[in-house]
Design an enzyme around this catalytic site. Structure first.
Site, short mmCIF file in Angstrom:
data_model
loop_
_atom_site.label_atom_id
_atom_site.label_comp_id
_atom_site.label_asym_id
_atom_site.label_seq_id
_atom_site.Cartn_x
_atom_site.Cartn_y
_atom_site.Cartn_z
N ARG A 240 0.87 -1.18 0.00
CA ARG A 240 0.00 0.00 0.00
C ARG A 240 0.90 1.23 0.00
NH1 ARG A 240 -2.86 -3.65 3.30
NH2 ARG A 240 -4.96 -4.06 2.47
N LYS A 267 -2.75 -1.25 7.51
CA LYS A 267 -4.17 -0.89 7.38
C LYS A 267 -5.05 -1.83 8.18
CE LYS A 267 -7.85 -0.12 4.03
NZ LYS A 267 -8.24 -0.11 2.61
N HIS A 330 -1.24 3.41 -6.27
CA HIS A 330 -1.99 2.28 -5.70
C HIS A 330 -2.30 1.23 -6.77
CE1 HIS A 330 -4.93 0.08 -3.30
NE2 HIS A 330 -4.56 0.80 -2.26
N ARG A 333 -0.73 -2.40 -7.15
CA ARG A 333 -1.29 -3.56 -6.45
C ARG A 333 -2.24 -4.33 -7.38
NH1 ARG A 333 -0.94 -3.93 -1.17
NH2 ARG A 333 -3.13 -4.46 -0.74
N HIS A 357 -4.48 -8.70 2.20
CA HIS A 357 -5.93 -8.64 2.20
C HIS A 357 -6.48 -9.57 3.28
CE1 HIS A 357 -6.26 -7.20 -2.26
NE2 HIS A 357 -5.98 -6.22 -1.42
N TYR A 367 -9.93 -20.65 9.03
CA TYR A 367 -9.07 -21.76 8.65
C TYR A 367 -7.85 -21.32 7.85
CZ TYR A 367 -12.72 -24.88 10.29
OH TYR A 367 -13.62 -25.54 11.08
#
Length: 394
Positions: A240, A267, A330, A333, A357, A367
């Site tokens: 980021r 973030k 950005h 990404r 993420h 999991y």
């Protein structure tokens, strides 16, 4: 002539009310009974009015003068000092104001070590609400009082800001409820009352040939060495932009070839470990010659205590001839996510973990806790080599 403390103390009662003037409408009333009371004579709305300040000596001469000056400021602002006094008394009886609770809520977020950028955004959003809601008792604020605040922001075309402002105001009310000082969150009644913001994807280059051209343009960048290094690292590591801009040298382990972004700056409010391919190490070693003696990798040209601004990288891309709808910092990404997924070599979870993420499905998230570290090390080395290959292919 202005009064003195000695004159106030020595004032004797008479058969009728005696008024001693201090100037500016401030008077000391000496009652026949001997009681001494401060009064302020003023005009508002074309009418002569009187403000009761309090008894002397409980209210001193200096305190009375301060109250007079505050009343004068209220008059200049178009407010009736008597009404301001009544509202202040009512607010004190009614309990904490919206601003009181909001400041407590902000302090709680600071204790929770929210990212500095997040805290700044919360303060800015609440600042939009304070003019109308700040001084009002929290329990007197209804949905109909909040809507005009949101609507004013919306009318300026700032739909996403209006949506976030509603959410932030709601968070303050929910904090009040959790601490026993609120009954309900009135913002819940405002769901659906605001126009949905138009989501514009950040511009990104996702065609390999065009990406090669962009990389060659970055290699030829002739601006600040720090900006040059930041652009190259954005392409290789695709973090980021805010996390890269504020990066500190202490976060990098060159022996292990790792960069650990601390939770305070990440973030998602959790540490994020990132493998460094050899190409990234080379860029960092070159950069260390310029800024390695300081704390920040990318200090501002104005002060080494703050990083480069969020506009620096996008402005550099504009200098390279790329328009805002072609590429953004950005957007690197999205570039990496698209091409890494399309190549079919890497597990989607490894790509998502590299992008830091968070899995949207709560059950799957429970999991999928692994970092996929070994695969990510191989993937980042492959990605850096892939970019080198694109540079050479014209």
């Amino acid at each position: 002539m202005p009064l003195s403390d000695a004159a106030c103390r020595g004032a004797k009662p008479a058969d009728s009310l005696k008024k001693l003037s201090d100037g500016g409408g401030l008077q000391l009333w000496v009652q026949p009974s001997g009681a001494k009371l401060w009064r302020l004579a003023y005009r508002f709305g074309g009418k002569q009015k009187l403000l009761a300040i309090g008894p002397y000596p409980l209210v001193s001469l200096s305190d009375a003068r301060q109250t007079r000056d505050e009343a004068k400021r209220a008059l200049l602002a178009g407010q009736d000092p008597s009404e301001v006094k009544r509202a202040t008394i009512a607010a004190a009886k009614a309990g904490p104001t919206f601003k009181d609770i909001a400041e407590e809520y902000l302090a709680k977020q600071q204790r929770a070590k929210r990212a500095e950028r997040t805290l700044e955004k919360l303060e800015w959003l609440l600042g939009l609400a304070y003019p109308e809601l700040g001084r009002r008792p929290l329990d007197s604020i209804k949905a109909a009082d909040i809507f005009p605040v949101l609507h004013e922001v919306e009318l300026r075309g700032n739909h996403e800001t209006a949506r976030r402002l509603r959410s932030t105001i709601g968070a303050v009310f929910r904090y009040a409820i959790s601490t026993g000082r609120g009954e309900a969150d009135p913002t819940m009644a405002l769901k659906g009352s605001l126009a949905a913001p138009t989501v514009t994807p950040r511009a990104a280059v996702t065609e390999p040939k065009k990406l090669g051209g962009l990389l060659r343009a970055i290699d030829g960048f002739d601006g600040q060495p720090t900006t040059h290094a930041a652009l190259k690292l954005m392409a290789v590591l695709f973090p980021r932009p805010g996390e890269l801009r504020a990066a500190e040298w202490a976060e990098f382990d060159f022996e292990k070839a790792e960069w650990t972004i601390p939770a305070s700056r990440a973030k998602m409010r959790r540490p994020h470990r990132m493998p460094l391919p050899p190409q990234a190490i080379t860029i960092l070693e070159d950069l260390r010659r310029f800024t390695g003696r300081g704390t920040l990798l990318f200090p501002s040209v104005r002060t080494v205590l703050r990083p480069i601004s969020e506009n620096t990288l996008n402005a550099a891309l504009r200098r390279l001839g790329y328009a805002q709808d072609e590429v953004t910092s950005h957007g690197f990404r999205a570039t990496a996510s698209t091409l890494l997924n399309e190549c079919g070599l890497w597990h989607a979870d490894a790509i998502e973990r590299q992008l830091a993420h968070v899995e949207g499905n709560a059950v799957r998230r429970a999991y999928a806790r692994g970092e996929h570290w070994d695969e990510r090390v191989r993937m980042m080395a492959w990605w850096a080599d892939y970019l080198d290959g694109l540079r050479r292919t014209k």
